[in-house]
Write an enzyme that holds these catalytic residues in place. Structure first.
Site, PDB file in Angstrom:
ATOM      1  N   LYS A   1     -12.067  -5.193  11.233  1.00  0.00           N
ATOM      2  CA  LYS A   1     -12.865  -4.272  10.411  1.00  0.00           C
ATOM      3  C   LYS A   1     -14.311  -4.210  10.927  1.00  0.00           C
ATOM      4  CE  LYS A   1      -9.862  -5.325   6.499  1.00  0.00           C
ATOM      5  NZ  LYS A   1      -9.617  -6.270   5.406  1.00  0.00           N
TER       6      LYS A   1
ATOM      7  N   ARG B   1      11.678  -1.819   6.346  1.00  0.00           N
ATOM      8  CA  ARG B   1      12.396  -2.651   7.323  1.00  0.00           C
ATOM      9  C   ARG B   1      13.811  -2.952   6.834  1.00  0.00           C
ATOM     10  NH1 ARG B   1       8.955  -2.970  11.075  1.00  0.00           N
ATOM     11  NH2 ARG B   1       6.808  -3.567  10.692  1.00  0.00           N
TER      12      ARG B   1
ATOM     13  N   LYS C   1      -6.064  -1.378  10.521  1.00  0.00           N
ATOM     14  CA  LYS C   1      -7.318  -1.767  11.198  1.00  0.00           C
ATOM     15  C   LYS C   1      -7.071  -2.379  12.571  1.00  0.00           C
ATOM     16  CE  LYS C   1      -5.879  -4.708   7.919  1.00  0.00           C
ATOM     17  NZ  LYS C   1      -5.730  -4.855   6.500  1.00  0.00           N
TER      18      LYS C   1
ATOM     19  N   VAL D   1       0.832  -1.214   0.000  1.00  0.00           N
ATOM     20  CA  VAL D   1       0.000   0.000   0.000  1.00  0.00           C
ATOM     21  C   VAL D   1       0.868   1.268   0.000  1.00  0.00           C
ATOM     22  CG1 VAL D   1      -1.877   1.223   1.180  1.00  0.00           C
ATOM     23  CG2 VAL D   1      -1.821  -1.276   1.200  1.00  0.00           C
TER      24      VAL D   1
ATOM     25  N   GLU E   1      -1.941 -10.311   4.464  1.00  0.00           N
ATOM     26  CA  GLU E   1      -1.244  -9.616   5.557  1.00  0.00           C
ATOM     27  C   GLU E   1       0.120 -10.266   5.817  1.00  0.00           C
ATOM     28  OE1 GLU E   1      -2.548  -6.922   7.238  1.00  0.00           O
ATOM     29  OE2 GLU E   1      -4.124  -7.072   5.751  1.00  0.00           O
TER      30      GLU E   1
ATOM     31  N   GLY F   1      -0.413  -9.498  -3.562  1.00  0.00           N
ATOM     32  CA  GLY F   1      -0.297  -8.470  -2.517  1.00  0.00           C
ATOM     33  C   GLY F   1      -1.539  -8.331  -1.661  1.00  0.00           C
TER      34      GLY F   1
HETATM   35  N1  HSE Z   1      -5.373  -8.726   3.918  1.00  0.00           N
HETATM   36  C1  HSE Z   1      -6.467  -7.819   3.787  1.00  0.00           C
HETATM   37  C2  HSE Z   1      -7.559  -8.500   2.987  1.00  0.00           C
HETATM   38  C3  HSE Z   1      -5.999  -6.583   3.084  1.00  0.00           C
HETATM   39  O1  HSE Z   1      -7.280  -9.521   2.357  1.00  0.00           O
HETATM   40  O2  HSE Z   1      -8.694  -8.049   3.009  1.00  0.00           O
HETATM   41  C4  HSE Z   1      -7.004  -5.469   3.066  1.00  0.00           C
HETATM   42  O3  HSE Z   1      -7.335  -5.047   4.363  1.00  0.00           O
END
Ligand code: HSE
Length: 440
Positions: free
Chosen positions: A208, A48, A108, A17, A193, A190
């Site tokens: 969320k 990092r 989040k 992001v 997480e 991508g």
């Molecule tokens: N890993 C999260 C998802 C990224 O797959 O929704 C977006 O918040």
């Protein structure tokens, strides 16, 4: 704030992001300047490790492993916190507030755990803390809940809040693919997480859901007190069995409020959702959120819930809002649209599509051939043709569909058809809507 004609943005965390945000800030710099009257400049980013290969390349002297130095940098006006995780992100955010710097975040987990404290700290410091990208990637759900649907109370909000798990379930269902092979692709795209368990065990969706519950009801729910289940126990067999029951298995977050006692329940779990629901038909990396409001009824938003560009789009929307706030530009003050490039109306010949035509003709030899010839004269190619008699009046209906043509050609063709011997009345024309005409 430094030079009043520029705003320098520091990006904490240069992952999927962060890189997307930098890329779009740079690519559309002229546009933001037109809207805001100041130039938004992505100026420094923290990582990092410095030597990792990245898709978005920036000068090496703008990269640092020291996020703190970006927060402290007096030349940096605004921060995007995109490092994820909790402790470091919280510390940096609070320090930014104390230095009078606003922060835009996609974090989040941090808001779910410490939202109340952070919102109060931002308010006390007189800065903005914006988090559109924290829920549902590119879907503008925070703004919709807080602003557009402000007249409502919400007995039910539910939907798909995790793109990775929806992507995995959809491909397992459509292709019979294995969980592990699809997870590899999700990583490549991508979506996933850094801590994959957050996606697969339902925790990311729960973060969320907690944020949405707060925005809708003003109640912070503790993650420990709610049902949170992931997708690991869902098999291809379950997905197929659900289809036979007219449902799809989706990982959903569900927020219900009982208005008799004002109790709010929040949960995240896989559930069989009836196919009649838009949420059941929301596939791939898409998220979908169905909001049932006391005034509006049900509104459903769907869109890409993860990935570089959609999520960066939400970060930038927040940045633009924050800068408008700082500069005192009200969201609605500009009624006249500012566009990056001047737009002009399209000509009829450029507007392409397929058409449905219904004609009344005298049912006599050669009539269909004359109609086909007339269309061909205007380079309109027929896709399908059917004819049926109209009762006892010697007339027939001809129903035609065309291949791709354009508004200019079809209009000329209709004019000619109207004058054609044997055609009665005005031809009826409908456009055949295709949302993806480039596939033609
Ligand atoms: N890993 C999260 C998802 C990224 O797959 O929704 C977006 O918040």
């Amino acid at each position: 704030m430094n030079d009043t004609s520029t705003i320098k943005v520091g990006i904490l965390g240069f992952g999927t992001v962060g890189q997307g945000t930098w890329k779009h800030l740079e690519e559309n710099a002229d546009f933001w300047e037109k809207i805001l009257g100041v130039r938004l400049i992505p100026s420094r980013a923290s990582v990092r490790t410095l030597d990792k290969e990245r898709k978005v390349r920036i000068p090496s002297d703008l990269l640092t492993t020291d996020s703190q130095s970006i927060v402290d940098d007096p030349d940096i006006d605004l921060l995007c916190e995109l490092i994820g995780g909790i402790e470091e992100a919280k510390r940096l955010t609070l320090q930014a507030f104390s230095l009078g710097k606003s922060v835009v975040t996609a974090n989040k987990a941090l808001i779910c755990e410490h939202g109340e404290e952070l919102f109060q700290a931002a308010e006390a410091a007189g800065v903005h803390y914006a988090f559109e990208a924290s829920v549902a990637g590119g879907i503008p759900i925070i703004k919709v809940l807080r602003e557009s649907l402000v007249a409502n109370e919400f007995p039910l909000i539910y939907g798909i809040l995790n793109g990775t798990s929806n992507y995995i379930l959809t491909r397992m269902e459509n292709e019979g693919a294995s969980f592990d092979s699809v997870l590899d692709d999700a990583r490549e795209l991508g979506y996933v997480e850094a801590d994959e368990a957050l996606d697969l065990d339902g925790v990311d969706a729960a973060h969320k859901a907690v944020i949405l519950a707060y925005l809708a009801h003003g109640l912070w729910v503790d993650l420990k007190d709610i049902t949170v289940e992931g997708i690991s126990k869902i098999s291809n067999e379950d997905l197929n069995a659900a289809l036979k029951l007219g449902c799809k298995i989706k990982l959903i977050g569900v927020i219900r409020r009982n208005f008799d006692n004002n109790h709010v329940s929040v949960g995240v779990y896989p559930a069989l959702v009836p196919m009649a629901e838009i949420i059941a038909r929301t596939d791939g990396v898409y998220n979908g959120i169905s909001l049932t409001g006391s005034v509006v009824g049900t509104v459903v938003l769907t869109g890409r819930g993860a990935g570089q560009d959609p999520t960066a789009g939400s970060v930038i929307s927040d940045l633009v809002d924050v800068v408008k706030g700082i500069k005192g530009i009200s969201a609605s003050s500009k009624l006249v649209h500012v566009s990056p490039n001047q737009c002009l109306p399209a000509q009829a010949i450029e507007i392409e599509g397929c058409y449905y035509l219904r004609l009344s003709v005298y049912d006599k030899p050669g009539q269909l051939a004359k109609v086909a010839e007339c269309l061909a004269d205007h380079e309109v190619s027929l896709a399908t043709v059917s004819q049926s008699p109209q009762g006892e009046n010697e007339l027939a209906s001809i129903i035609l569909t065309t291949h791709q043509t354009n508004e200019h050609s079809i209009a000329r063709a209709i004019e000619s058809l109207e004058g054609l011997d044997g055609v009665r009345g005005k031809p009826v024309l409908f456009r055949m809507f295709d949302p993806n005409p480039e596939k033609e």
